[in-house]
Design a protein around this motif. Structure first.
Motif, mmCIF file in Angstrom:
data_model
loop_
_atom_site.group_PDB
_atom_site.id
_atom_site.type_symbol
_atom_site.label_atom_id
_atom_site.label_comp_id
_atom_site.label_asym_id
_atom_site.label_seq_id
_atom_site.Cartn_x
_atom_site.Cartn_y
_atom_site.Cartn_z
ATOM 1 N N UNK A 99 -11.419 -1.715 6.452
ATOM 2 C CA UNK A 99 -10.037 -1.412 6.088
ATOM 3 C C UNK A 99 -9.894 0.045 5.695
ATOM 4 N N UNK A 100 -10.907 0.588 5.000
ATOM 5 C CA UNK A 100 -10.733 1.920 4.444
ATOM 6 C C UNK A 100 -11.248 3.017 5.359
ATOM 7 N N UNK A 118 -10.995 4.882 9.279
ATOM 8 C CA UNK A 118 -10.240 4.913 10.531
ATOM 9 C C UNK A 118 -11.216 4.655 11.662
ATOM 10 N N UNK A 171 -4.297 -6.851 -8.097
ATOM 11 C CA UNK A 171 -4.554 -5.417 -7.978
ATOM 12 C C UNK A 171 -4.356 -4.970 -6.535
ATOM 13 N N UNK A 172 -4.862 -5.780 -5.595
ATOM 14 C CA UNK A 172 -4.870 -5.331 -4.208
ATOM 15 C C UNK A 172 -3.476 -5.261 -3.618
ATOM 16 N N UNK A 210 1.301 -2.739 -4.668
ATOM 17 C CA UNK A 210 2.284 -1.837 -4.106
ATOM 18 C C UNK A 210 3.522 -2.569 -3.591
ATOM 19 N N UNK A 232 -9.370 -0.659 -2.402
ATOM 20 C CA UNK A 232 -8.226 -0.747 -1.486
ATOM 21 C C UNK A 232 -7.009 -0.052 -2.076
ATOM 22 N N UNK A 233 -6.804 -0.231 -3.382
ATOM 23 C CA UNK A 233 -5.677 0.419 -4.032
ATOM 24 C C UNK A 233 -5.812 1.937 -3.999
ATOM 25 N N UNK A 293 -7.454 3.599 -1.826
ATOM 26 C CA UNK A 293 -7.257 4.034 -0.446
ATOM 27 C C UNK A 293 -5.775 4.133 -0.112
ATOM 28 N N UNK A 294 -4.971 3.190 -0.642
ATOM 29 C CA UNK A 294 -3.529 3.252 -0.397
ATOM 30 C C UNK A 294 -2.939 4.514 -1.015
ATOM 31 N N UNK A 295 -3.484 4.926 -2.177
ATOM 32 C CA UNK A 295 -2.903 6.063 -2.885
ATOM 33 C C UNK A 295 -3.394 7.402 -2.335
ATOM 34 N N UNK A 351 -5.598 7.908 0.479
ATOM 35 C CA UNK A 351 -5.939 7.864 1.903
ATOM 36 C C UNK A 351 -7.437 7.991 2.165
ATOM 37 N N UNK A 372 -11.578 7.387 0.273
ATOM 38 C CA UNK A 372 -12.223 6.755 -0.880
ATOM 39 C C UNK A 372 -13.480 7.513 -1.257
#
Lengths: 166, 103
Positions: free
Chosen positions: A76-77, A79, A159-160, A163, B84-85, B87-89, B91, B93
């Motif tokens: 996921x993290x 590309x 947490x996940x 947003x 994951x959080x 990474x959302x913030x 981009x 890690x």
């Protein structure tokens, strides 16, 4: 040097060599797969130590759960399409020196100490004794761990996807 | 010396612990730091089980090792959620580039 020792050396070699590749490989996915071999080697060491149930739990929880979770995190993290799955390292030389000294000290302490060993009374199959002590002697920790897992589940989910609330 | 005893298991666990610490301090990617933490927890577990076999502790060491495995599973889930959080913030890690606590 009988069969037990040979199998121990094989599993120890598998564990340590693949652990070395886990921490030094540049590709994260390769590291995750080497972690798989490390965990299998540790499960083998558990079997050699007479902990059969623990070895099965190790394979089920680590390989079936944690490693898959880590791979999800990697995928996921990163590309994937841009092939930026490699990762960098920092402070290699000072870290190698300090950790090398630390490892030497720790290993020599472990080897040099005159451990007072005593043949333990571990039953041949441990699941009966483990289950019995889980619900008698360690029942409080067992229940607390159940609540902790529930909290971890709810916490991880909240947490996940924090947003989406905003 | 070649006869496998307690020292051999402790030696393997010491080296595994050091490799885990090395992974934690040198890797940039937060997921790789998590893998280092898993190695450290496994090294501690080997010690528990080895002392449970070679000392006169009965089954207790194995019970504690079981608890450590449960804690490792919970820790991996929570840490992955935080990653994951992050990474959302941010981009990425990479733990050496993330130095802000707010957006």
């Amino acid at each position: 040097m009988d069969l037990y020792d040979i199998i121990f050396y094989l599993f120890a070699l598998l564990t340590l060599v693949s652990a070395y590749f886990v921490v030094t490989n540049k590709n994260i996915v390769h590291s995750a797969f080497f972690l798989l071999f490390t965990l299998f080697g540790i499960a083998g060491l558990y079997v050699l130590l007479g902990a059969d149930f623990l070895a099965v739990v190790q394979i089920m929880v680590y390989v079936g759960g944690i490693l898959i979770l880590l791979l999800f995190g990697v995928m996921i993290t990163n590309k994937i399409t841009n092939v930026s799955i490699k990762t960098g390292t920092i402070h290699i030389i000072p870290a190698a020196i300090v950790i090398g000294l630390f490892a030497g000290a720790l290993a020599s302490i472990m080897v040099k100490t005159q451990w007072q060993t005593e043949s333990a009374k571990i039953p041949f199959t441990t699941s009966y004794a483990l289950g019995k002590s889980l619900i008698t002697e360690y029942v409080l920790i067992f229940e607390i761990l159940g609540i902790l897992l529930l909290i971890a589940l709810i916490g991880a989910a909240s947490i996940a996807r924090r947003e989406e609330k905003e | 010396m070649l006869q496998v005893g307690l020292e051999h298991f402790l030696f393997v666990s010491a080296i595994l612990f050091s490799l885990g610490i090395y992974g934690i301090v040198t890797r940039k990617n937060a997921v790789m730091v998590l893998m280092g933490v898993e190695l450290v927890l496994n090294a501690a577990n080997i010690n528990f089980v080895a002392f449970s076999k070679f000392g006169n502790f009965g089954i207790n060491g194995q019970v504690i090792a079981l608890f450590v495995i449960v804690l490792a599973a919970a820790e991996a889930a929570i840490a992955l959620a935080i990653v994951l959080n992050v990474y959302k913030t941010f981009v990425n890690i990479n733990v050496d580039e993330i130095n802000k606590l707010r957006d």
